[in-house]
Design a protein around this motif. Structure first.
Motif, mmCIF file in Angstrom:
data_model
loop_
_atom_site.group_PDB
_atom_site.id
_atom_site.type_symbol
_atom_site.label_atom_id
_atom_site.label_comp_id
_atom_site.label_asym_id
_atom_site.label_seq_id
_atom_site.Cartn_x
_atom_site.Cartn_y
_atom_site.Cartn_z
ATOM 1 N N GLY A 9 0.851 -1.260 0.095
ATOM 2 C CA GLY A 9 -0.055 0.045 -0.007
ATOM 3 C C GLY A 9 0.640 1.263 0.001
ATOM 4 N N SER A 10 0.228 2.414 0.045
ATOM 5 C CA SER A 10 0.910 3.786 -0.210
ATOM 6 C C SER A 10 1.602 4.041 1.137
ATOM 7 N N ASN A 11 1.237 3.346 2.355
ATOM 8 C CA ASN A 11 2.003 3.620 3.450
ATOM 9 C C ASN A 11 3.448 3.442 3.588
ATOM 10 N N SER A 12 3.866 2.484 2.656
ATOM 11 C CA SER A 12 5.355 2.248 2.602
ATOM 12 C C SER A 12 6.171 3.147 2.042
ATOM 13 N N ILE A 13 5.395 4.391 1.426
ATOM 14 C CA ILE A 13 6.095 5.572 0.951
ATOM 15 C C ILE A 13 5.689 6.834 1.577
ATOM 16 N N ASP A 14 6.614 7.315 1.874
ATOM 17 C CA ASP A 14 6.040 8.579 2.647
ATOM 18 C C ASP A 14 5.303 9.640 1.942
ATOM 19 N N GLU A 15 3.956 9.798 2.072
ATOM 20 C CA GLU A 15 3.196 10.416 1.142
ATOM 21 C C GLU A 15 3.128 12.025 1.524
ATOM 22 N N GLY A 16 3.561 12.369 3.051
ATOM 23 C CA GLY A 16 3.795 13.476 3.279
ATOM 24 C C GLY A 16 5.112 14.518 2.907
ATOM 25 N N SER A 17 5.685 13.788 2.100
ATOM 26 C CA SER A 17 6.943 14.287 1.411
ATOM 27 C C SER A 17 6.714 14.725 0.291
ATOM 28 N N ASP A 18 5.663 14.944 -0.350
ATOM 29 C CA ASP A 18 5.499 15.085 -1.795
ATOM 30 C C ASP A 18 5.968 16.565 -2.309
ATOM 31 N N ARG A 19 5.822 17.352 -1.239
ATOM 32 C CA ARG A 19 6.472 18.575 -1.644
ATOM 33 C C ARG A 19 8.039 18.896 -1.379
ATOM 34 N N ASP A 20 8.712 18.143 -0.881
ATOM 35 C CA ASP A 20 10.165 18.117 -0.432
ATOM 36 C C ASP A 20 10.808 18.040 -1.908
ATOM 37 N N PRO A 21 11.840 18.815 -1.975
ATOM 38 C CA PRO A 21 12.588 18.919 -3.267
ATOM 39 C C PRO A 21 13.529 17.656 -3.239
ATOM 40 N N CYS A 22 14.097 17.555 -4.428
ATOM 41 C CA CYS A 22 15.118 16.506 -4.600
ATOM 42 C C CYS A 22 16.184 16.693 -4.040
ATOM 43 N N PRO A 23 16.673 15.858 -2.796
ATOM 44 C CA PRO A 23 18.143 16.457 -2.365
ATOM 45 C C PRO A 23 19.387 16.504 -3.279
ATOM 46 N N CYS A 25 19.014 17.709 -6.987
ATOM 47 C CA CYS A 25 19.211 18.783 -7.693
ATOM 48 C C CYS A 25 18.500 19.999 -7.134
ATOM 49 N N LEU A 26 18.043 19.853 -5.864
ATOM 50 C CA LEU A 26 17.178 20.714 -5.001
ATOM 51 C C LEU A 26 16.060 21.523 -5.736
ATOM 52 N N GLY A 27 15.465 20.881 -6.786
ATOM 53 C CA GLY A 27 14.105 21.246 -7.608
ATOM 54 C C GLY A 27 12.977 20.193 -7.438
ATOM 55 N N THR A 28 11.884 20.248 -8.019
ATOM 56 C CA THR A 28 10.858 19.677 -7.821
ATOM 57 C C THR A 28 11.081 18.165 -8.202
ATOM 58 N N ILE A 29 10.691 17.193 -7.541
ATOM 59 C CA ILE A 29 10.953 15.922 -8.122
ATOM 60 C C ILE A 29 10.154 15.275 -9.053
ATOM 61 N N CYS A 43 14.922 12.571 -7.683
ATOM 62 C CA CYS A 43 14.395 12.257 -9.117
ATOM 63 C C CYS A 43 14.949 11.169 -9.699
ATOM 64 N N PHE A 44 14.429 10.450 -10.530
ATOM 65 C CA PHE A 44 15.057 9.073 -10.988
ATOM 66 C C PHE A 44 16.439 9.366 -11.838
ATOM 67 N N LYS A 45 16.166 10.420 -12.641
ATOM 68 C CA LYS A 45 17.632 10.859 -13.472
ATOM 69 C C LYS A 45 18.683 11.293 -12.436
ATOM 70 N N CYS A 46 18.192 11.987 -11.449
ATOM 71 C CA CYS A 46 19.261 12.496 -10.419
ATOM 72 C C CYS A 46 20.175 11.350 -9.668
ATOM 73 N N ILE A 47 19.277 10.228 -9.220
ATOM 74 C CA ILE A 47 19.857 9.329 -8.468
ATOM 75 C C ILE A 47 20.548 8.382 -9.409
ATOM 76 N N LYS A 48 20.100 8.217 -10.570
ATOM 77 C CA LYS A 48 21.075 7.434 -11.691
ATOM 78 C C LYS A 48 22.268 8.155 -12.015
ATOM 79 N N GLN A 49 22.258 9.479 -12.142
ATOM 80 C CA GLN A 49 23.339 10.035 -12.626
ATOM 81 C C GLN A 49 24.530 10.016 -11.204
ATOM 82 N N TRP A 50 23.806 10.366 -10.095
ATOM 83 C CA TRP A 50 24.705 10.090 -8.985
ATOM 84 C C TRP A 50 25.113 8.891 -8.803
ATOM 85 N N ILE A 51 24.657 7.770 -8.850
ATOM 86 C CA ILE A 51 25.255 6.363 -8.934
ATOM 87 C C ILE A 51 26.326 6.191 -10.073
ATOM 88 N N LYS A 52 26.023 6.729 -11.266
ATOM 89 C CA LYS A 52 26.705 6.746 -12.254
ATOM 90 C C LYS A 52 28.208 7.424 -11.844
#
Length: 277
Positions: A9-23, A25-29, A43-52
Motif C-alpha cells: 500500500g501507499s503507507n510504505s512510501i512517505d506521502e507527506g513528503s510530496d512537496r520536498d525537493p530532490c536532495p 538537484c534541489l528542484g521539484t522531484i 528524481c530518477f534521473k538524479c539518483i541514476k546520475q549520482w550512482i553513475k
C-alpha cells in the motif's frame, strides 16, 4: 528481489513528503524514485546520475550504493510506482541499460494484485485435470512463461529459468502418463502433485509470488487459449472489475504524462561526493 519488493500500500512510501525537493538537484522531484532500504526519495534521473558518478570512482562494479543522505547501503532503485506495481533497477546492472517493463509485462504484474480465483468462473480448472488435458501440448506456453518471468523477476534474460520450468513440466507430464498406464491416479492427486513440483522449481526465482504464479500458470493451461485470446479475456474482466486498472483512457493519460516528463528541462544537478555529509 528482496522482502521490500512488494510494497504494502501507499503507507510504505512517505506521502507527506510530496512537496520536498530532490536532495540532489534541489528542484521539484520528477519521476520520483526510492532507494530500496532507506526509502529516501529522489528524481530518477538524479539518483541514476549520482550512482553513475560514484561508480566511476571505483575499479570494480558496485553491487550496492550508499544513500547520499543517510549512507545506508541500498541494492536497487524503485521507480514507476503507481499504487499497484513498480519497476526495480539493481545497482549491479549498468545504470544506462536497465530493463524497462513493457506495457504488457506491466499488465501481467498488475494481475498479481487481483483476488485469487479471478477467472475461476470462466475456465473450468477441475475439468482440465479430469480430462487430462495437461498432456496435450500448449504452443503458447513458452511465450506466456517468458513474459510472466520477465514481469515477476524484472529481468529480460530469463532463458535459464524458462527452460528449467518447461523441463520440469514436461518431465512431470511424461511421468504421469507412464504411471497412468500402470495405476489409476485421481485428478485431484495429479493437480496437487503438479502444483507442488512447479512450486519447488519456481520458488528460488519468483519467491513470495510463487503460489500465485503457479495458480496463474494452471489457469492459463486450463483455458486452452493462446496468449492473445487469454489476455483478451483477462483484460475484459479487469475492466469490468476496475476500469482504472487497464483502460484505453488510462493508458493514454499515462503515455501523455510520461512524454511530458521526458520533455521537461532537468534542473541544475549537483553531485554529492560519496563520503560527503
Amino acid at each position: 528481489m528482496a522482502a521490500k519488493e512488494i510494497v504494502d500500500g501507499s503507507n510504505s512510501i512517505d506521502e507527506g513528503s510530496d512537496r520536498d525537493p530532490c536532495p540532489i538537484c534541489l528542484g521539484t522531484i520528477l519521476e520520483e524514485s526510492y532507494l530500496d532500504t532507506c526509502f529516501h526519495k529522489f528524481c530518477f534521473k538524479c539518483i541514476k546520475q549520482w550512482i553513475k558518478v560514484v561508480s566511476s570512482k571505483v575499479s570494480k562494479q558496485l553491487s550496492s550504493v550508499k544513500c547520499p543522505l543517510c549512507k545506508t547501503e541500498n541494492l536497487s532503485i524503485i521507480h514507476n510506482y503507481d499504487g499497484h506495481s513498480f519497476d526495480r533497477h539493481y545497482i549491479s546492472r549498468n545504470i544506462t541499460d536497465g530493463f524497462v517493463l513493457t506495457k504488457e509485462q506491466r499488465y501481467r504484474l498488475q494481475c498479481y494484485y487481483t483476488e485469487p480465483g479471478f477467472l475461476a468462473d470462466v475456465f473450468d480448472v477441475p475439468r482440465f485435470w479430469k480430462l487430462k488435458r495437461f498432456l496435450q501440448p500448449n504452443r503458447s506456453l513458452e511465450a506466456w512463461l517468458r513474459r510472466e518471468l520477465q514481469a515477476l523477476m524484472q529481468d529480460e534474460n530469463v532463458d535459464i529459468v524458462l527452460h528449467h520450468l518447461v523441463g520440469v513440466t514436461d518431465s512431470f507430464c511424461k511421468r504421469i502418463e507412464q504411471r497412468h498406464k500402470q495405476e489409476a491416479i485421481s485428478a485431484e492427486t495429479i493437480q496437487e502433485q503438479f502444483k507442488s513440483v512447479v512450486s519447488e522449481a519456481a520458488r528460488p526465482f519468483v519467491m513470495a509470488r510463487t503460489d500465485r504464479f503457479v495458480d496463474e500458470l494452471e489457469l492459463f493451461l486450463a483455458s486452452g487459449l493462446n496468449m492473445e485470446a487469454y489476455d483478451a479475456v483477462y483484460k475484459q474482466r479487469l475492466r469490468l472489475n476496475n476500469p482504472k486498472v487497464i483502460g484505453a483512457g488510462n493508458e493514454a493519460r499515462e503515455e501523455e504524462e510520461a512524454e511530458n516528463r521526458r520533455n521537461r528541462a532537468t534542473p541544475y544537478l549537483f553531485i554529492f561526493d560519496e563520503d560527503s555529509d
